[in-house]
Design a protein around this motif. Structure first.
Motif, PDB file in Angstrom:
ATOM      1  N   MET A  49       0.828  -1.206   0.000  1.00  0.00           N
ATOM      2  CA  MET A  49       0.000   0.000   0.000  1.00  0.00           C
ATOM      3  C   MET A  49       0.867   1.263   0.000  1.00  0.00           C
ATOM      4  N   MET A  84       0.593   5.259   0.766  1.00  0.00           N
ATOM      5  CA  MET A  84      -0.345   6.154   1.456  1.00  0.00           C
ATOM      6  C   MET A  84      -0.238   7.587   0.971  1.00  0.00           C
ATOM      7  N   TYR A 120       4.569  11.919   6.197  1.00  0.00           N
ATOM      8  CA  TYR A 120       4.230  11.183   7.409  1.00  0.00           C
ATOM      9  C   TYR A 120       4.444   9.680   7.275  1.00  0.00           C
ATOM     10  N   SER A 121       4.440   9.196   6.026  1.00  0.00           N
ATOM     11  CA  SER A 121       4.479   7.740   5.887  1.00  0.00           C
ATOM     12  C   SER A 121       5.888   7.184   5.798  1.00  0.00           C
ATOM     13  N   LEU A 122       6.899   8.058   5.860  1.00  0.00           N
ATOM     14  CA  LEU A 122       8.274   7.564   5.937  1.00  0.00           C
ATOM     15  C   LEU A 122       8.807   7.831   7.343  1.00  0.00           C
ATOM     16  N   ASN A 123       9.578   6.885   7.856  1.00  0.00           N
ATOM     17  CA  ASN A 123      10.150   7.044   9.194  1.00  0.00           C
ATOM     18  C   ASN A 123      11.181   8.173   9.190  1.00  0.00           C
ATOM     19  N   PRO A 124      10.932   9.234   9.977  1.00  0.00           N
ATOM     20  CA  PRO A 124      11.777  10.434   9.882  1.00  0.00           C
ATOM     21  C   PRO A 124      13.220  10.255  10.336  1.00  0.00           C
ATOM     22  N   GLN A 127      15.223   2.184   4.768  1.00  0.00           N
ATOM     23  CA  GLN A 127      13.807   1.811   4.822  1.00  0.00           C
ATOM     24  C   GLN A 127      13.415   0.928   3.647  1.00  0.00           C
ATOM     25  N   HIS A 173      13.105  14.011   5.405  1.00  0.00           N
ATOM     26  CA  HIS A 173      12.847  15.450   5.362  1.00  0.00           C
ATOM     27  C   HIS A 173      13.706  16.154   4.330  1.00  0.00           C
ATOM     28  N   MET A 205       8.311   5.980  -1.771  1.00  0.00           N
ATOM     29  CA  MET A 205       7.289   5.079  -1.223  1.00  0.00           C
ATOM     30  C   MET A 205       6.941   3.981  -2.230  1.00  0.00           C
ATOM     31  N   MET A 235       9.608   1.504  -2.461  1.00  0.00           N
ATOM     32  CA  MET A 235       9.646   0.667  -1.266  1.00  0.00           C
ATOM     33  C   MET A 235       8.555  -0.399  -1.298  1.00  0.00           C
ATOM     34  N   GLU A 250       1.788   7.565  10.802  1.00  0.00           N
ATOM     35  CA  GLU A 250       1.594   6.832   9.560  1.00  0.00           C
ATOM     36  C   GLU A 250       2.753   5.881   9.244  1.00  0.00           C
ATOM     37  N   TYR A 251       3.978   6.304   9.591  1.00  0.00           N
ATOM     38  CA  TYR A 251       5.110   5.466   9.196  1.00  0.00           C
ATOM     39  C   TYR A 251       5.076   4.103   9.890  1.00  0.00           C
ATOM     40  N   THR A 279       3.123   2.126   7.549  1.00  0.00           N
ATOM     41  CA  THR A 279       4.009   1.770   6.434  1.00  0.00           C
ATOM     42  C   THR A 279       4.837   0.533   6.780  1.00  0.00           C
ATOM     43  N   VAL A 322       2.744  -2.462   6.672  1.00  0.00           N
ATOM     44  CA  VAL A 322       2.403  -2.830   5.296  1.00  0.00           C
ATOM     45  C   VAL A 322       3.555  -3.600   4.663  1.00  0.00           C
ATOM     46  N   LYS A 323       4.777  -3.214   5.012  1.00  0.00           N
ATOM     47  CA  LYS A 323       5.936  -3.903   4.457  1.00  0.00           C
ATOM     48  C   LYS A 323       6.040  -5.348   4.948  1.00  0.00           C
TER      49      LYS A 323
END
Lengths: 290, 342
Positions: A95, A97, A102-106, A113, A154, A165, A168, B241-242, B245, B248-249
């Motif tokens: 999926m 998003m 927000y959907s990647l680990n900062p 990742q 970032h 994304m 990934m 959200e992450y 993610t 989901v992985k």
């Protein structure tokens, strides 16, 4: 279309308990898809995302999910344990998003990742994983993969983040991708670019794609078939090219709300919702080829 | 580009230095004023109450107390900055020397306490965030509540009464048994390290058994705080959200929780751990008094009870300076750990 469909959902119901009474987010949703691009459109809160996430069984534990059938490649997903679902997630269904911000680990580099997505399903060395990641970054048209590999989320732009994304989520080569409003958070100018990449990769690999969006025009031009949802229910399922000619009152209402550049209308019509659409008896009109 | 970055770094460094210096100056001003305001006559403390008025006056002039206040402060500032904290009336030695001698004992206690607090508190906080509302969450909350509300001296006395006086499971107050005292030559001042360096394993064991109770108590306080903070940081991160993610992985749940989510909590946790460590240094006054632990807290208490103002102010400055450096250090770590702050 006689072979086993990629995904079949029958009478999916999702309920969230709340202090003010249960909220039925998804009601009796049924659809079936093969390796095609299936769009799901609807207003906010119409149950699009919840439908997508319940296929991955990624709704919060308090959600009550029930379905008569939920089959992926002929396997029943309903009684899968968490452990069995983890084999499917990423590897078979993945999926993308809405917002890469927000959907990647900062605090982890992009490369690390993507590596993780690959290494979770393949027993490979670090070096091999890195090579695959660089290839994949190249496949999503990132110009300098080696540099981007070491960047933090970032440090990349929104469009690039979304391509990361996609890279990934595609790296373990799943057969179904759920794209949950993948372009809504992006600048209009990069939306098309990201969509083109997504389209390319999905078509190349012969994957199925569930494309969740609220953009009617986009879905009509991008997808093969479209599901229109309202209030947790499927209003209609039709061929994307026939969407504009739909006769369903709700779909017509949505289409009428779109402003036209050369339109002469001074006012946009207000969407009129029929109470009857909320009733169980309201039948789903499947005008698509299936 | 690189020149600009260098300038930016220099600017940040300069600003930091300015903040630290101002804070330290403020600290000195406060301690100086406290020293002048308390109703203790520093001259009398030196000459004793049987001295003649002439001797008293001479001592007063020798100590510079006839000068205007701002001049006195200037002299005080000069002294402190050159490492001269005055002489202790009680021990008749320079205060700085005294502090350097007793401080390692406090460090040993606070480090062990913080270590215990972190290795128990952080996992407990993570678990209670993951299993929110479950039995483990409630147990952690109750344990934490006790940690907040019970005074440490009471717990210390209770611990000594039960584990030492009644059950005789642990040794009594002090850093080592009387028998072992002054055998090991202090190298680092840390009893555990020194005894190992001297290969005195019996002393090491004895020192460890002495350390267990006070360190566990300090650790308990630190744990109570850290588990609550970790819990709220984790709840915040698990909502992001992450995390979805990662799921989901197909990443295993333990990796999602302890890798992705806790990895993002690590940054604010550093600040909290540093603060809790500073708190333990401050809190050492009570613990060390109860356990007769020869550290800075006990030294401070003894000096205070004997009106030994130089020692009291010196210790205050040292504790303040350490608190300041801990904060500075945690800010620095923050910058190193958070890619967004670099």
């Amino acid at each position: 279309m006689t072979q086993i469909p990629l995904l079949t959902v029958e009478n999916l119901n999702v309920t969230f308990p709340s202090p003010k009474g249960d909220v039925q987010a998804v009601r009796q949703v049924s659809f079936s898809m093969s390796n095609e691009k299936l769009g799901i459109v609807g207003e906010s809160g119409s149950g699009k995302s919840v439908t997508g996430r319940s296929v991955l069984k990624l709704l919060p534990s308090y959600a009550d999910v029930a379905a008569d059938r939920m089959e992926f490649k002929g396997q029943d997903l309903r009684n899968r344990s968490e452990k069995e679902m983890r084999q499917i997630r990423g590897e078979e269904i993945s999926m993308v998003m809405q917002d890469p911000k927000y959907s990647l680990n900062p605090v982890r580099t992009v490369g690390r990742q993507i590596d993780e997505a690959y290494c979770t399903h393949r027993k490979v060395s670090r070096k091999e994983a890195k090579e695959r990641t660089l290839e994949m970054l190249d496949a999503v048209k990132i110009r300098n993969p080696k540099r981007v590999y070491n960047l933090y989320p970032h440090e990349v732009s929104g469009g690039m983040g979304q391509r990361i994304m996609i890279a990934m989520m595609l790296i373990p080569e799943p057969s179904l991708m759920i794209a949950d409003e993948p372009t809504s958070a992006l600048d209009v100018t990069v939306q098309m670019q990201v969509l083109a990449i997504l389209d390319d990769l999905v078509t190349q690999r012969g994957m199925g794609l569930i494309f969740i969006s609220h953009d009617l025009e986009l879905v009509a031009s991008f997808c093969d078939r479209v599901i229109i949802m309202y209030g947790g229910r499927v209003m209609e399922i039709c061929e994307a090219r026939n969407l504009k000619a739909s006769s369903h009152p709700y779909t017509r209402g949505l289409l009428n709300c779109l402003p036209k550049i050369n339109g002469s209308d001074e006012y946009l019509p207000i969407l009129e919702r029929d109470e009857a659409w909320h009733s169980d008896q309201f039948s789903v009109s499947d005008r698509s080829a299936q | 580009m690189s020149k600009e970055r260098l300038l930016n770094h220099l600017y940040a460094l300069g600003r930091l230095l300015a903040v630290v210096l101002t804070t330290f100056l403020g600290l000195l001003l406060v301690t100086f004023l406290i020293g002048r305001v308390v109703p203790i006559d520093p001259v009398l403390a030196v000459v004793g109450d049987k001295a003649s008025p002439e001797v008293y006056e001479r001592a007063r002039i020798a100590m510079g107390l006839h000068l205007p206040l701002w001049k006195q402060f200037f002299i005080y500032l000069q002294n402190v900055l050159s490492g001269n904290l005055g002489t202790s009336v009680l021990t008749a030695r320079p205060v700085l020397e005294d502090i350097l001698r007793v401080f390692p004992a406090t460090i040993e206690l606070a480090v062990t306490g913080t270590f215990l607090g972190v290795i128990i508190g952080v996992p407990l906080g993570v678990l209670s965030a993951v299993y929110r509302g479950s039995i483990i969450d409630h147990i952690t909350r109750v344990i934490g509540l006790f940690g907040y509300s019970l005074p440490i001296f009471w717990l210390g006395l209770m611990g000594l009464m039960i584990l030492y006086a009644n059950l005789d499971l642990l040794p009594g107050p002090g850093r080592v048994d009387m028998f072992y005292e002054d055998i090991v030559t202090p190298v680092t001042g840390l009893m555990l390290v020194d005894s190992l360096l001297a290969k005195e394993y019996d002393i090491f064991k004895n020192a460890l058994s002495h350390l267990i109770l006070p360190a566990s108590l300090l650790g308990y306080y630190s744990m109570a705080y850290l588990s609550r903070m970790t819990r709220s940081f984790m709840i915040e991160q698990l909502r992001q959200e992450y995390i979805i993610t990662a799921r989901v992985k197909g990443v295993a749940e333990w990796k999602v929780v302890w890798g992705h989510a806790l990895g993002n909590c690590a940054i604010p946790l550093i600040t909290v751990i540093a603060l809790s460590f500073g708190g333990l240094l401050e809190g050492s006054v009570l613990t060390e008094t109860v356990f007769a632990w020869p550290g800075l807290g006990l030294y401070l208490t003894n000096s205070l009870l004997n009106a030994d103002m130089n020692s009291v102010l010196g210790s205050t400055i040292v504790v303040g300076a350490i608190f300041l450096s801990i904060n500075l250090f945690s800010d620095f770590l923050y910058k190193v750990m958070d890619p967004r702050a670099r």
